[in-house]
Scaffold this active site. Sequence first.
Site, PDB file in Angstrom:
ATOM      1  N   LYS A  54       0.788  -1.262   0.102  1.00 58.41           N
ATOM      2  CA  LYS A  54       0.033   0.057  -0.050  1.00 58.41           C
ATOM      3  C   LYS A  54       1.026   1.069   0.048  1.00 58.41           C
ATOM      4  O   LYS A  54       0.542   2.190  -0.673  1.00 58.41           O
ATOM      5  CB  LYS A  54      -0.778   0.005   1.231  1.00 58.41           C
ATOM      6  CG  LYS A  54      -2.009  -1.331   1.050  1.00 58.41           C
ATOM      7  CD  LYS A  54      -2.860  -1.421   2.244  1.00 58.41           C
ATOM      8  CE  LYS A  54      -3.816  -2.398   2.376  1.00 58.41           C
ATOM      9  NZ  LYS A  54      -4.460  -2.752   3.461  1.00 58.41           N
ATOM     10  N   GLN A  98      -4.295  -1.435   9.670  1.00 56.17           N
ATOM     11  CA  GLN A  98      -4.162  -2.978   9.064  1.00 56.17           C
ATOM     12  C   GLN A  98      -4.848  -3.708  10.329  1.00 56.17           C
ATOM     13  O   GLN A  98      -4.612  -3.967  11.287  1.00 56.17           O
ATOM     14  CB  GLN A  98      -2.904  -3.270   8.643  1.00 56.17           C
ATOM     15  CG  GLN A  98      -2.872  -4.492   7.821  1.00 56.17           C
ATOM     16  CD  GLN A  98      -3.621  -4.272   6.605  1.00 56.17           C
ATOM     17  OE1 GLN A  98      -3.524  -3.245   6.009  1.00 56.17           O
ATOM     18  NE2 GLN A  98      -3.926  -5.451   6.100  1.00 56.17           N
ATOM     19  N   ASP A 121     -10.412   3.226   4.741  1.00 58.13           N
ATOM     20  CA  ASP A 121     -11.039   1.870   4.666  1.00 58.13           C
ATOM     21  C   ASP A 121     -12.629   1.710   4.708  1.00 58.13           C
ATOM     22  O   ASP A 121     -12.851   0.441   4.346  1.00 58.13           O
ATOM     23  CB  ASP A 121     -10.406   1.175   5.859  1.00 58.13           C
ATOM     24  CG  ASP A 121      -9.272   0.335   5.497  1.00 58.13           C
ATOM     25  OD1 ASP A 121      -9.117  -0.159   4.262  1.00 58.13           O
ATOM     26  OD2 ASP A 121      -8.428  -0.091   6.589  1.00 58.13           O
TER      27      ASP A 121
HETATM   28  N1  GUN Z   1      -6.956  -6.674   6.212  1.00 55.54           N
HETATM   29  C1  GUN Z   1      -7.378  -7.376   5.247  1.00 55.54           C
HETATM   30  N2  GUN Z   1      -8.129  -6.472   4.245  1.00 55.54           N
HETATM   31  C2  GUN Z   1      -7.874  -5.350   4.880  1.00 55.54           C
HETATM   32  C3  GUN Z   1      -8.148  -3.957   4.403  1.00 55.54           C
HETATM   33  O1  GUN Z   1      -8.901  -3.837   3.373  1.00 55.54           O
HETATM   34  N3  GUN Z   1      -7.971  -2.869   5.426  1.00 55.54           N
HETATM   35  C4  GUN Z   1      -7.628  -3.066   6.477  1.00 55.54           C
HETATM   36  N4  GUN Z   1      -7.111  -2.011   7.354  1.00 55.54           N
HETATM   37  N5  GUN Z   1      -7.063  -4.111   6.911  1.00 55.54           N
HETATM   38  C5  GUN Z   1      -7.459  -5.276   6.201  1.00 55.54           C
END
Ligand code: GUN
Length: 292
Positions: A54, A98, A121
């Site tokens: 990311k 995350q 998110d």
């Molecule tokens: N863990 C798995 N997918 C995601 C996501 O799209 N965002 C976040 N913050 N954690 C994740």
Amino acid sequence: MTATLIDGTAIAAKVRAQVATDAAAYFAATGKKPGLATVLVGDNAGSQSYVKSKRKACAEAGMESFGFELPKTATQDEVESLVARLNADPEVHGILVQLPLPEGLNEESVLNKISIDKDVDGFHPVNIGRLSMKGRQPLFVPCTPAGCMVLLEEAGAQFKGANAVVLGRSNIVGLPAAMLLLHRDCTVTICHSRTKDLAAVCREADILIAAVGRPQMVKRDWVKPGAYVIDVGINRIADATKKSGSRLVGDVDFDDVKEVAGAITPVPGGVGPMTIAMLMRNTMRSAQAKLA
Ligand code: GUN
């Protein structure tokens, strides 16, 4: 193969190119870059790798990324204090914590503390609540399900009145994906571990989204001829023919299902690249909203 391949890598590249153009315009107008803060708690290898990707994607699009790492022993207060600091920082337009958080931390409480206008998110209870209600608009939509919708649109799926089946009811994918399909006037069925005769339910789907984390579970006889099949699963299975001894597969048995589906995403190269592209798009939109 009868199905059209839905090329997530190419579609994500298109979204990312648009974000890069917008980020350049934002920089020209403000002298600043749109900024994403990533918060990684603990040492989960998968999470480390996702966050790294990311941040790399941000740099490639001309966006700033601010990486924060806390040990798995971090307290609830430490995580939430960091979120409060990022909420107050004008250089930060998006905050990504995350998931999953290490055991012992209260995920709901942390997500609740993220300012909803930085919730790129889309997991804040207010954004999820709006997504779940008729006629309400969340500020941000969770990235993986939003990416699934873009893939379906690009593939030419018709939503109005279509039977959509979502396999899986996770907060991150299944549930929000079902809400997005409902907003587009699909008739939506959510399947889970207690669903009776899964295959028969799936066979009714004009649009099938598989997000259960079970390698190659969806077989050819689960799929209606001509259906749009979106595979969110990323599972590693043993494969002695590979140097690494393993390979990635989805929740759909691709080789089997491609013979009957109308359109299908591969794994890798389907939904995966879209998650990051949508995160960047959300961050870009957050920055633009501050200018308006
Ligand atoms: N863990 C798995 N997918 C995601 C996501 O799209 N965002 C976040 N913050 N954690 C994740």
